[in-house]
Scaffold this active site. Structure first.
Site, PDB file in Angstrom:
ATOM      1  N   HIS A   8       6.374 -20.257 -26.180  1.00  0.00           N
ATOM      2  CA  HIS A   8       6.851 -19.385 -25.099  1.00  0.00           C
ATOM      3  C   HIS A   8       8.205 -19.858 -24.568  1.00  0.00           C
ATOM      4  CE1 HIS A   8       6.552 -17.922 -20.753  1.00  0.00           C
ATOM      5  NE2 HIS A   8       6.666 -16.828 -21.492  1.00  0.00           N
ATOM      6  N   ARG A   9       9.199 -18.998 -24.669  1.00  0.00           N
ATOM      7  CA  ARG A   9      10.586 -19.339 -24.313  1.00  0.00           C
ATOM      8  C   ARG A   9      10.975 -20.646 -25.022  1.00  0.00           C
ATOM      9  NH1 ARG A   9      10.406 -18.306 -17.697  1.00  0.00           N
ATOM     10  NH2 ARG A   9       8.673 -16.822 -17.760  1.00  0.00           N
ATOM     11  N   GLU A  35       8.678 -16.963 -28.780  1.00  0.00           N
ATOM     12  CA  GLU A  35       8.863 -15.811 -27.894  1.00  0.00           C
ATOM     13  C   GLU A  35      10.121 -16.080 -27.087  1.00  0.00           C
ATOM     14  OE1 GLU A  35       8.384 -13.644 -23.961  1.00  0.00           O
ATOM     15  OE2 GLU A  35       8.758 -15.756 -24.365  1.00  0.00           O
ATOM     16  N   ASP A  37      13.305 -14.000 -24.307  1.00  0.00           N
ATOM     17  CA  ASP A  37      13.628 -12.849 -23.448  1.00  0.00           C
ATOM     18  C   ASP A  37      15.094 -12.473 -23.656  1.00  0.00           C
ATOM     19  OD1 ASP A  37      11.094 -13.053 -21.685  1.00  0.00           O
ATOM     20  OD2 ASP A  37      11.951 -15.075 -21.622  1.00  0.00           O
ATOM     21  N   HIS A  50      15.628 -15.501 -19.256  1.00  0.00           N
ATOM     22  CA  HIS A  50      14.474 -14.780 -18.709  1.00  0.00           C
ATOM     23  C   HIS A  50      14.834 -13.871 -17.543  1.00  0.00           C
ATOM     24  CE1 HIS A  50      10.889 -14.249 -16.144  1.00  0.00           C
ATOM     25  NE2 HIS A  50      10.250 -14.122 -17.295  1.00  0.00           N
ATOM     26  N   GLU A 102      11.325 -10.274 -26.508  1.00  0.00           N
ATOM     27  CA  GLU A 102      10.909  -9.462 -25.360  1.00  0.00           C
ATOM     28  C   GLU A 102      12.131  -8.762 -24.776  1.00  0.00           C
ATOM     29  OE1 GLU A 102       8.815 -11.238 -21.961  1.00  0.00           O
ATOM     30  OE2 GLU A 102       9.217  -9.394 -20.837  1.00  0.00           O
ATOM     31  N   LYS A 104      13.633  -7.747 -22.006  1.00  0.00           N
ATOM     32  CA  LYS A 104      13.462  -7.991 -20.573  1.00  0.00           C
ATOM     33  C   LYS A 104      14.434  -7.116 -19.789  1.00  0.00           C
ATOM     34  CE  LYS A 104      11.161 -11.014 -18.880  1.00  0.00           C
ATOM     35  NZ  LYS A 104       9.722 -10.823 -18.541  1.00  0.00           N
ATOM     36  N   ASP A 222       3.451 -22.445 -23.529  1.00  0.00           N
ATOM     37  CA  ASP A 222       4.565 -23.353 -23.230  1.00  0.00           C
ATOM     38  C   ASP A 222       4.409 -24.672 -23.990  1.00  0.00           C
ATOM     39  OD1 ASP A 222       5.496 -21.516 -21.345  1.00  0.00           O
ATOM     40  OD2 ASP A 222       4.565 -22.545 -19.639  1.00  0.00           O
TER      41      ASP A 222
HETATM   42  O1  G3P Z   1       5.867 -12.370 -23.576  1.00  0.00           O
HETATM   43  C1  G3P Z   1       4.946 -13.065 -22.805  1.00  0.00           C
HETATM   44  C2  G3P Z   1       5.513 -13.532 -21.509  1.00  0.00           C
HETATM   45  O2  G3P Z   1       6.739 -14.143 -21.751  1.00  0.00           O
HETATM   46  C3  G3P Z   1       5.687 -12.428 -20.506  1.00  0.00           C
HETATM   47  O3  G3P Z   1       6.032 -12.880 -19.229  1.00  0.00           O
HETATM   48  O4  G3P Z   1       7.551 -13.406 -17.399  1.00  0.00           O
HETATM   49  O5  G3P Z   1       7.126 -15.100 -19.145  1.00  0.00           O
HETATM   50  O6  G3P Z   1       8.485 -13.083 -19.654  1.00  0.00           O
HETATM   51  P1  G3P Z   1       7.362 -13.645 -18.848  1.00  0.00           P
HETATM   52 CA    CA Z   2       8.890 -13.364 -21.918  1.00  0.00          CA
END
Ligand code: G3P
Ligand code: CA
Length: 227
Positions: A8-9, A35, A37, A50, A102, A104, A222
């Site tokens: 994640h990120r 993943e 953004d 993000h 994503e 965003k 994460d």
């Molecule tokens: O894509 C999953 C997650 O990243 C969505 O929430 O706020 O972390 O972008 P956020």
């Molecule tokens: Ca995200």
């Protein structure tokens, strides 16, 4: 099929989110996917960050979509990093990494579609190397119209039901629910309908064990080292 380990990120639990170092660390910690953004900046490039502003993670201020790439590149991200472009992330992670982009920011469907088409046409990628997700109905709808070949994932914080409706409407391939929404029957029903299930952001060992037991297709975390 093994559960897909999705950083994640990058590896947000270890290195500043959405930086090249974080994506590289995710892979060394065992992630097979990342993943990230994206927003479109004032000069049109897709940048990986993000928030809608640079305030939280950099030494600057302002809205990402109003800053040029040069202005964004002049900023320092916490830990001494810089804001990467989407191209730089792909250069860093290489071709064997599955990427969840994503959308965003607003107005990202067209540039993300252009980006993926360029990678498919010129760099030997296939559409299956990507999944494009969003919470935003407008971006999902635009992407499904602009380029139906792009695999879509529907993000939801609060309602599997709504994700399901949007998945049908936009011909998505996956649901991306907050992990707390999942039940055995919702995962099974989604998979029987042909959707992958990729919950986020699953960090605690007991939560990881629970979603694994539910049989999800991948886990956005994460801490790729905990999967
Ligand atoms: O894509 C999953 C997650 O990243 C969505 O929430 O706020 O972390 O972008 P956020
Ligand atoms: Ca995200």
């Amino acid at each position: 099929m093994p559960i897909l380990n999705i950083g994640h990120r990058g590896a947000k639990g270890h290195v500043t989110e959405n930086t090249l170092a974080s994506f590289a660390r995710a892979l060394t910690l065992g992630a097979k996917a990342i993943e990230l953004d994206v927003h479109a900046c004032a000069t049109g490039e897709l940048v990986v960050i993000h928030d809608f502003t640079v305030d939280r993670v950099t030494n600057g201020t302002g809205e990402v979509h109003k800053l040029t790439l040069a202005e964004l590149k002049s900023l320092t991200v916490t830990g001494g990093h810089s804001i990467p472009t989407l191209d730089e992330v792909f250069e860093t992670v290489g071709k064997n990494c599955f990427v969840n982009i994503e959308m965003k920011g607003r107005h990202t469907a067209q540039p993300v579609s252009n980006f993926i088409e360029r990678y498919v046409a010129e760099k030997g990628y296939t559409y299956k190397d990507f999944i494009v997700s969003s919470f935003q109905r407008e971006e999902l709808e635009n992407m499904s119209r602009i380029n139906p070949k792009v695999p879509l994932g529907i993000l939801t914080q609060a309602s599997i039901h709504q994700a399901w409706e949007w998945a049908e409407a936009f011909n998505a391939v996956a649901l991306h629910p907050h992990f707390s929404l999942l039940t055995e029957s919702s995962v099974l029903k989604a998979q029987q309908a042909g959707y992958k299930v990729y919950p986020w952001t699953v960090n605690e060992p007991e939560d990881i064990a629970r979603v694994k037991a539910l049989g999800v297709d991948g886990i956005i975390t994460d801490y790729p080292d905990r999967i």
